[in-house]
Design an enzyme around this catalytic site. Structure first.
Site, PDB file in Angstrom:
ATOM      1  N   CYS A 142      28.280  34.463   0.426  1.00 18.40           N
ATOM      2  CA  CYS A 142      27.372  35.618   0.395  1.00 18.40           C
ATOM      3  C   CYS A 142      27.100  36.032  -1.040  1.00 18.40           C
ATOM      4  O   CYS A 142      27.798  35.651  -1.965  1.00 18.40           O
ATOM      5  CB  CYS A 142      27.934  36.788   1.211  1.00 18.40           C
ATOM      6  SG  CYS A 142      29.107  37.850   0.338  1.00 18.40           S
ATOM      7  N   CYS A 177      30.199  37.540  -2.873  1.00 19.18           N
ATOM      8  CA  CYS A 177      31.263  36.600  -3.262  1.00 19.18           C
ATOM      9  C   CYS A 177      30.788  35.602  -4.308  1.00 19.18           C
ATOM     10  O   CYS A 177      31.583  35.112  -5.102  1.00 19.18           O
ATOM     11  CB  CYS A 177      31.794  35.880  -2.021  1.00 19.18           C
ATOM     12  SG  CYS A 177      32.722  36.994  -0.935  1.00 19.18           S
ATOM     13  N   ASP A 225      21.047  52.154  22.134  1.00 19.21           N
ATOM     14  CA  ASP A 225      21.929  52.589  23.220  1.00 19.21           C
ATOM     15  C   ASP A 225      21.264  53.769  23.931  1.00 19.21           C
ATOM     16  O   ASP A 225      20.209  54.242  23.513  1.00 19.21           O
ATOM     17  CB  ASP A 225      23.324  52.937  22.688  1.00 19.21           C
ATOM     18  CG  ASP A 225      23.312  54.108  21.716  1.00 19.21           C
ATOM     19  OD1 ASP A 225      22.260  54.765  21.561  1.00 19.21           O
ATOM     20  OD2 ASP A 225      24.351  54.376  21.100  1.00 19.21           O
TER      21      ASP A 225
END
Lengths: 417, 417
Positions: free
Chosen positions: B354, B357, B91
């Site tokens: 993932c 999990c 940014d």
């Protein structure tokens, strides 16, 4: 037998061995990373596997307080709870309880102590410490002992040693009666699945192959085809007195355990004294059983103790130092917080092949530490553990080659890239 | 051209595309994880790669203060510094500077501000913000803008928009003059090595193959065979006024950029208003260039904005929420700190594949959070990022199938295990 120990090589007093547990094999001499509350701080379990960690240590005192033994037991013991399919050892809680100087009271029956978390009052006896460790379900658990303070006069050291011996008998008695109550002990060990701990969750819809343990390829497993149980180790005390240490060793062996630990060291005594006591105590321990030196040490020390014949060691040093930016390398200690590393493009340790040294520069590690980024702790811990485990692999290799005279020098001369 | 954007599928206003940068390809719509000070808090770079992250966001304001642009530049730019071979966007620093309410002063020339770290005084102008971003060396950098506060009346919003437009011109002018000065821009892009960033350190003695980028197999790379540079995006402002937004879009496009961002949203306005402004602003942006909506959003919102035709989004929500124990799942939000999960053996999200999990239970994740273990942040962040990236992959897949009408429902109906 739920634990087998094979010696596969010797070099002087040092031995290279193999400890076969209900949750996989452990090559010795071994350094056991400390996962106090069922986590090696900041490091995911798959990274520990990749580092080659074969056995972890959990602290009974901390786990008893949080999340509590019953929760761990319900989740399948520590193996299931923390999703760690390999071997685990828990301490008895004694060392931690005795560290609570102002918060404990010792009687023949046991120790009353106050929680460091909330000040609540609790009681550990040999029986309740065994009960807790059986609920946690580590492969190797420790007798409840009194860690004699330093300095202690001979009378105090003897009285403390005698208490530890009486507690060792009570620990063994309770354990023998309840050893089939470990969360996974009722499982028949057939096939390749480790009891109580899928490496990956079958509930996530993966193939059943995902639940195999990584060690299953070895084909050998203690207790295979029989009911495996935990194993209880005795602890030698006796302060800094060689004669008391001899007596403690002999009387602990009379009670009889499948392995013996040397406790009560690294409690503030000079380094040379530690070494003397270790060396003299080892002489009295059986050659065919595993020997565990509790709470040591620096990279140099773990090499030295392995040379003396120690098979197992644990210490918070690599993980705690990492959190303070102190990193162990083949070129010595690096305090990564120093400004001199701010633009250092080099690897942390040019002779290390760990995933941290392969990828990141000293400048980046220094920045993460200076910016108080959590990744600093994660990466620093991974490197320090890698360094310790790598050191032990080199020690073991030297022992297997029987290189007695060149033992230490071999370990410390690393191959250049 | 140092940036190519290809549209590969449409569904209503939504587009599936491919952004080809000097550091690999980015499939759009894309969610960009935020790595404020060159680290996605707690997650090692190899894990980000494994999650499929193709582009990261860095914050110029924070990196300018620590470790400083010059340090990053000397280390090869952000790619080299943080050992991230894939694409990066920075940014402009504007949003962060304008968030320092009491610590900044805006003039035509630029913004004087005080560091949140030590109170020291600094100055950002369009020119110095470009200089900083060129030194950091991200693939995509942003024009220096004023983020209009909310609420703002029409005069204020217009004045602020006008200032942003003047700054956009100055940003572009400086950038065009200096765009060949990126730390890696002098490298001829031939072969497979990404400029300025070995994925693994060749200094560690590994094979040269280790320094290939993971994206090299695609064979296509913006600027291949030519001098690649960074790309500068313009930012649309105009407050919550549709007419000002239209004017801002048209005048920013007159200046001319290879991509356009919608800024000044998610600053406190109602959700429905955000959506209205996004929708109306998108109508005025060129269809064949990438559109970046800054600073959004929830999982539901990123799906919705992709449906409106947004190609790129970023937000601290998945990483920040993870640190507070708030986890996104296919079954809704889970506040893992709650006692109800203390003995929950289930996976965090039974529909998620993932690594968190697959391996750990809700009980274990709850314990790590309750015990204030660093691993809680690591694992929670990995899951939340996985959930966001997985969501975007489903969105993209739906768009490629051209499933306009069933767009949202398809994304949210996940396959059962």
């Amino acid at each position: 037998m739920s634990l087998r120990f094979q010696i596969e090589g010797n070099a002087g007093n040092a031995r290279a061995g193999r400890l076969i547990t209900p949750h996989g094999e452990v090559e010795t001499p071994v350094f056991m990373p400390v996962g106090t509350v069922a986590s090696v701080k900041g490091v995911p379990q798959d990274v520990l596997e990749e580092l080659g960690v074969q056995i972890l240590l959990g602290n009974t005192y901390h786990l008893y307080l949080r999340p509590g033994v019953e929760t761990v037991r319900l989740l399948g013991g520590l193996h299931g709870f923390m999703a760690w399919p390999r071997a685990i050892l828990t301490d008895s809680g004694g060392f931690q309880v005795f560290s609570l100087n102002d918060l404990r009271k010792v009687t023949e029956e046991g120790v009353t102590f106050r929680s460091h978390l909330d000040g609540s009052t609790h009681f550990f006896s040999p029986e309740s410490a065994m009960e807790a460790q059986i609920g946690l379900g580590a492969d190797i658990i420790m007798a409840f002992d009194e860690c004699t303070e330093y300095p202690a006069d001979r009378d105090r050291a003897r009285a403390s040693m005698d208490l530890t011996l009486r507690w060792a008998e009570r620990s063994k008695k309770y354990f023998e009666k309840h050893k089939h109550e470990a969360p996974w002990a009722s499982t028949e060990h057939v096939g390749t699945a480790a009891p109580g701990c899928p490496a990956e969750r079958s509930s996530a819809g993966l193939s059943p192959a995902g639940s195999r343990t990584l060690n299953s390829a070895t084909g050998s497993r203690a207790g295979e085809g029989a009911r495996a149980t935990q194993s209880l180790f005795g602890i030698i005390q006796g302060g800094m007195d060689r004669e008391l240490r001899r007596e403690s060793a002999e009387r602990t062996m009379e009670i009889g355990f499948p392995g013996y630990a040397i406790g009560g060291l690294s409690v503030g005594e000079p380094r040379e004294l530690t070494r003397e006591i270790v060396e003299s105590t080892l002489e009295h321990l059986p050659a065919d059983q595993p020997r565990y030196l509790m709470g040591v040490g620096t990279p140099e020390e773990i090499v030295e103790y392995a040379a003396l014949g120690v098979d197992m060691m644990d210490c918070v040093l690599p993980t705690r130092a990492a959190r303070h930016g102190l990193l162990f390398t083949s070129e010595g200690k690096v305090s990564i917080k120093q400004a001199r590393y701010a633009q250092d493009q080099g690897a942390l340790d040019p002779n290390c092949a760990c995933r941290v040294c392969r990828r990141y520069s000293r400048a980046y590690l220094r920045h993460l530490y200076a910016a108080n980024e959590v990744l600093a702790q994660v990466l620093n811990t991974i490197h320090n553990l890698s360094f310790y485990l790598d050191t032990m692999r080199r020690v073991r290799h030297s022992i297997q080659l029987g290189e007695e005279s060149r033992f230490l020098s071999n370990v410390w001369s690393r191959p250049k890239p």
